[in-house]
Design a protein around this motif. Structure first.
Motif, PDB file in Angstrom:
ATOM      1  N   GLU A 290      36.436  41.970   0.552  1.00 39.60           N
ATOM      2  CA  GLU A 290      35.207  41.213   0.781  1.00 39.60           C
ATOM      3  C   GLU A 290      33.987  41.987   0.291  1.00 39.60           C
ATOM      4  O   GLU A 290      33.033  41.413  -0.235  1.00 39.60           O
ATOM      5  CB  GLU A 290      35.059  40.899   2.270  1.00 39.60           C
ATOM      6  N   ARG A 291      34.006  43.303   0.471  1.00 38.66           N
ATOM      7  CA  ARG A 291      32.863  44.128   0.087  1.00 38.66           C
ATOM      8  C   ARG A 291      32.855  44.505  -1.390  1.00 38.66           C
ATOM      9  O   ARG A 291      31.798  44.829  -1.941  1.00 38.66           O
ATOM     10  CB  ARG A 291      32.843  45.413   0.936  1.00 38.66           C
ATOM     11  N   GLN A 292      34.014  44.463  -2.044  1.00 38.56           N
ATOM     12  CA  GLN A 292      34.129  45.069  -3.364  1.00 38.56           C
ATOM     13  C   GLN A 292      33.274  44.373  -4.423  1.00 38.56           C
ATOM     14  O   GLN A 292      32.727  45.035  -5.304  1.00 38.56           O
ATOM     15  CB  GLN A 292      35.593  45.099  -3.814  1.00 38.56           C
ATOM     16  N   SER A 293      33.153  43.065  -4.355  1.00 35.58           N
ATOM     17  CA  SER A 293      32.341  42.350  -5.348  1.00 35.58           C
ATOM     18  C   SER A 293      30.915  42.874  -5.381  1.00 35.58           C
ATOM     19  O   SER A 293      30.263  42.881  -6.433  1.00 35.58           O
ATOM     20  CB  SER A 293      32.326  40.851  -5.038  1.00 35.58           C
ATOM     21  N   PHE A 294      30.436  43.328  -4.232  1.00 38.29           N
ATOM     22  CA  PHE A 294      29.039  43.736  -4.139  1.00 38.29           C
ATOM     23  C   PHE A 294      28.801  45.157  -4.648  1.00 38.29           C
ATOM     24  O   PHE A 294      27.657  45.632  -4.663  1.00 38.29           O
ATOM     25  CB  PHE A 294      28.546  43.561  -2.695  1.00 38.29           C
ATOM     26  N   ARG A 295      29.876  45.849  -5.100  1.00 40.35           N
ATOM     27  CA  ARG A 295      29.664  47.138  -5.754  1.00 40.35           C
ATOM     28  C   ARG A 295      28.816  46.968  -7.008  1.00 40.35           C
ATOM     29  O   ARG A 295      28.026  47.842  -7.358  1.00 40.35           O
ATOM     30  CB  ARG A 295      31.010  47.771  -6.130  1.00 40.35           C
ATOM     31  N   ILE A 296      28.980  45.826  -7.681  1.00 36.30           N
ATOM     32  CA  ILE A 296      28.163  45.533  -8.858  1.00 36.30           C
ATOM     33  C   ILE A 296      26.693  45.553  -8.491  1.00 36.30           C
ATOM     34  O   ILE A 296      25.850  46.079  -9.239  1.00 36.30           O
ATOM     35  CB  ILE A 296      28.543  44.145  -9.438  1.00 36.30           C
ATOM     36  N   ILE A 297      26.367  44.960  -7.352  1.00 34.98           N
ATOM     37  CA  ILE A 297      24.962  44.891  -6.914  1.00 34.98           C
ATOM     38  C   ILE A 297      24.418  46.294  -6.691  1.00 34.98           C
ATOM     39  O   ILE A 297      23.268  46.588  -7.051  1.00 34.98           O
ATOM     40  CB  ILE A 297      24.839  44.054  -5.631  1.00 34.98           C
ATOM     41  N   GLU A 298      25.234  47.157  -6.124  1.00 31.62           N
ATOM     42  CA  GLU A 298      24.789  48.544  -5.899  1.00 31.62           C
ATOM     43  C   GLU A 298      24.505  49.239  -7.223  1.00 31.62           C
ATOM     44  O   GLU A 298      23.533  50.005  -7.347  1.00 31.62           O
ATOM     45  CB  GLU A 298      25.851  49.320  -5.107  1.00 31.62           C
ATOM     46  N   HIS A 299      25.326  48.978  -8.233  1.00 34.61           N
ATOM     47  CA  HIS A 299      25.084  49.577  -9.548  1.00 34.61           C
ATOM     48  C   HIS A 299      23.803  49.023 -10.176  1.00 34.61           C
ATOM     49  O   HIS A 299      23.026  49.771 -10.783  1.00 34.61           O
ATOM     50  CB  HIS A 299      26.280  49.330 -10.467  1.00 34.61           C
ATOM     51  N   VAL A 300      23.586  47.729 -10.043  1.00 37.25           N
ATOM     52  CA  VAL A 300      22.354  47.126 -10.590  1.00 37.25           C
ATOM     53  C   VAL A 300      21.130  47.723  -9.906  1.00 37.25           C
ATOM     54  O   VAL A 300      20.131  48.072 -10.568  1.00 37.25           O
ATOM     55  CB  VAL A 300      22.401  45.590 -10.425  1.00 37.25           C
ATOM     56  N   LYS A 301      21.198  47.859  -8.605  1.00 40.47           N
ATOM     57  CA  LYS A 301      20.080  48.475  -7.874  1.00 40.47           C
ATOM     58  C   LYS A 301      19.888  49.933  -8.289  1.00 40.47           C
ATOM     59  O   LYS A 301      18.754  50.434  -8.373  1.00 40.47           O
ATOM     60  CB  LYS A 301      20.335  48.403  -6.368  1.00 40.47           C
ATOM     61  N   GLY A 302      21.010  50.621  -8.541  1.00 44.85           N
ATOM     62  CA  GLY A 302      20.905  52.013  -8.965  1.00 44.85           C
ATOM     63  C   GLY A 302      20.219  52.163 -10.309  1.00 44.85           C
ATOM     64  O   GLY A 302      19.566  53.190 -10.573  1.00 44.85           O
ATOM     65  N   ILE A 303      20.332  51.152 -11.145  1.00 42.49           N
ATOM     66  CA  ILE A 303      19.701  51.201 -12.472  1.00 42.49           C
ATOM     67  C   ILE A 303      18.243  50.770 -12.414  1.00 42.49           C
ATOM     68  O   ILE A 303      17.353  51.434 -12.963  1.00 42.49           O
ATOM     69  CB  ILE A 303      20.477  50.300 -13.454  1.00 42.49           C
ATOM     70  N   PHE A 304      17.982  49.642 -11.734  1.00 43.86           N
ATOM     71  CA  PHE A 304      16.647  49.023 -11.777  1.00 43.86           C
ATOM     72  C   PHE A 304      15.808  49.267 -10.533  1.00 43.86           C
ATOM     73  O   PHE A 304      14.619  48.928 -10.525  1.00 43.86           O
ATOM     74  CB  PHE A 304      16.783  47.507 -11.966  1.00 43.86           C
ATOM     75  N   GLY A 305      16.437  49.800  -9.472  1.00 47.65           N
ATOM     76  CA  GLY A 305      15.727  49.852  -8.209  1.00 47.65           C
ATOM     77  C   GLY A 305      15.907  48.520  -7.483  1.00 47.65           C
ATOM     78  O   GLY A 305      16.633  47.635  -7.914  1.00 47.65           O
ATOM     79  N   THR A 306      15.184  48.350  -6.393  1.00 48.72           N
ATOM     80  CA  THR A 306      15.349  47.146  -5.576  1.00 48.72           C
ATOM     81  C   THR A 306      14.456  45.991  -6.021  1.00 48.72           C
ATOM     82  O   THR A 306      14.634  44.866  -5.555  1.00 48.72           O
ATOM     83  CB  THR A 306      15.066  47.463  -4.102  1.00 48.72           C
ATOM     84  N   GLU A 307      13.523  46.248  -6.904  1.00 45.81           N
ATOM     85  CA  GLU A 307      12.615  45.194  -7.367  1.00 45.81           C
ATOM     86  C   GLU A 307      13.203  44.549  -8.619  1.00 45.81           C
ATOM     87  O   GLU A 307      13.051  45.049  -9.730  1.00 45.81           O
ATOM     88  CB  GLU A 307      11.224  45.768  -7.670  1.00 45.81           C
TER      89      GLU A 307
END
Length: 431
Positions: A290-307
């Motif tokens: 259930e959580r694994q799909s959202f690893r992508i989101i963590e990577h996107v945030k790591g690149i661009f920040g939260t904004e």
């Protein structure tokens, strides 16, 4: 042999067509008139490589027919295969209403001749007994044995899997039914396991739950690799060479989806809980996925920040796996929902699954006609489904189309070193 197959989804249509190809006479039954008429015209309602050609060929040879008349199909057949859906209910259990409705109709249609009824659908332990009980409530004189022959087909390679099975599992307590079912399946393989019905029903759930466990395990390892700078591909290779483990299902990524693993894992958890047992390992498997799909989101945030407002993501791949148009429990849908919630715009492309995705997401997403058009003007390419055409993309083309040379690879199909040397900011899963 003469077969009736009730249900023309992935399992029923593929199984019925392949049995016809082996020389059997097969009637595929479905209650939806439009679907039956479509199949009679050789139009296939699902995407499955190689299936259309077999359907058309076997219809022309008179071995395969389609009908809405279940009673006539039962009367004309020696073996009746139940291959209707068993979707997950709200509590995670298998919804058995379709199977039981078919059992009632079979009971009403039976005459005094002997029939073998086979559950091909994935069903809870004890279903064959319940089906037989329903049939005999409708027809106390029914001469019938209800057996279990679970399917082990993978969407996208279901025809190939049918003709080249690892094994056939037959659950029955009847010698007569066993002989008929062994004869039916012997052209496919000598590896036939005959067992009691309840064990056969459990084999299907146990097999899918184990594969789901293997996927969640390697994804958990990938997440730890991210924390420590290790490469999960190297880890998986080193593990997979151990013949006690094996290399299959050790591809880290975004987790499992589709019509089987999520549903069947929930179902076996529910079965265990119904018996008073807490299946802690399987609950953890489900939680990791259930959580694994959202690893992508963590990577996107790591690149661009939260904004992320004002940025646009390119999503490549919408189906839960290549070579299918199935988007049930597809990671792409969860990822897109999250990106939209965070303010990003999304352009998406899939070779097959766009139309099915539109039914779910509508115009919340912009859809490209091809890879190049979808990449154009976006800020990050996110690979979600490893279609071959995506794996073989030219890095220079990707770089020229993107606003920024950023790739988040949810299936680890690209080599990190090569991508970074080509000028990309590259993030994989556990790499």
């Amino acid at each position: 042999m003469k077969l009736a197959v009730v249900g023309t989804g992935y399992v029923g249509l593929v199984s019925g067509t392949c049995f016809a190809e082996l020389g059997n006479t097969v009637i595929c039954v479905d209650k939806i008139d439009e679907k039956v008429e479509m199949l009679k015209r050789g139009e296939i309602p699902i995407y499955e490589p190689g299936l259309k050609e077999l359907v058309v060929s076997n219809q022309e040879k008179g071995r395969l027919t389609f009908s809405t008349d279940l009673a006539a199909a039962v009367a004309a057949s020696d073996i009746i295969l139940i291959a209707v859906g068993t979707p997950a209910a709200e509590d995670g259990s298998a919804n058995m209403s379709y199977v039981y409705a078919v059992a009632e109709e079979i009971g009403e249609a039976l005459d005094s001749s002997y029939k073998v009824v086979v559950n091909k659908s994935t069903v809870p332990v004890g279903t064959a007994e319940k089906v037989e009980e329903i049939i005999k409530e409708k027809n106390e004189n029914a001469q019938v044995d209800v057996c279990s022959v679970p399917e082990f087909l993978r969407e996208g390679s279901a025809v190939k899997d049918t003709f080249n099975p690892d094994r056939i599992v037959i659950g029955t307590s009847s010698k007569k039914a066993e002989e008929m079912l062994v004869a039916l399946h012997k052209p496919l393989t000598e590896e036939i396991v005959v067992t009691d019905v309840r064990s056969s029903e459990m084999i299907k759930y146990a097999s899918n739950a184990f594969l789901a466990t293997k996927i969640s395990f390697i994804n958990e390892i990938a997440n730890i690799c991210d924390a420590y700078g290790a490469d999960v591909k190297a880890v998986a290779r080193g593990m997979g060479l151990d013949n006690r483990i094996g290399p299959k299902f050790l591809n880290a990524g975004l987790g499992y989806g589709g019509s089987c693993f999520p549903k069947d894992t929930k179902a076996i958890i529910h079965l265990a809980q119904s018996a008073g047992y807490t299946p802690e390992l399987l609950q953890a498997v489900e939680g990791v996925n259930e959580r694994q799909s959202f690893r992508i989101i963590e990577h996107v945030k790591g690149i661009f920040g939260t904004e992320l407002i004002g940025l646009k993501a390119c999503i490549l791949g919408l189906a839960f796996k290549p070579e299918t148009d199935d988007i049930r429990d597809a990671p792409a849908l969860k990822i897109i929902d999250q990106l939209l919630e965070m303010g990003m715009a999304v352009k998406a492309y899939d070779p097959i699954a766009v139309e099915n995705t539109k039914k779910v997401l509508g115009d919340r997403v912009e859809y490209g006609a091809n890879v190049e058009e979808t990449l154009e003007g976006t800020d990050v390419m996110i690979l979600v489904t490893e279609w071959d055409e995506f794996v073989k993309l030219d890095p220079e083309m990707i770089k020229n189309k993107l606003n920024r040379a950023i790739v988040v690879d949810g299936r680890n199909v690209y080599e990190p070193k090569a991508m970074r040397e080509a000028g990309f900011i590259y993030h994989g899963i556990g790499r």
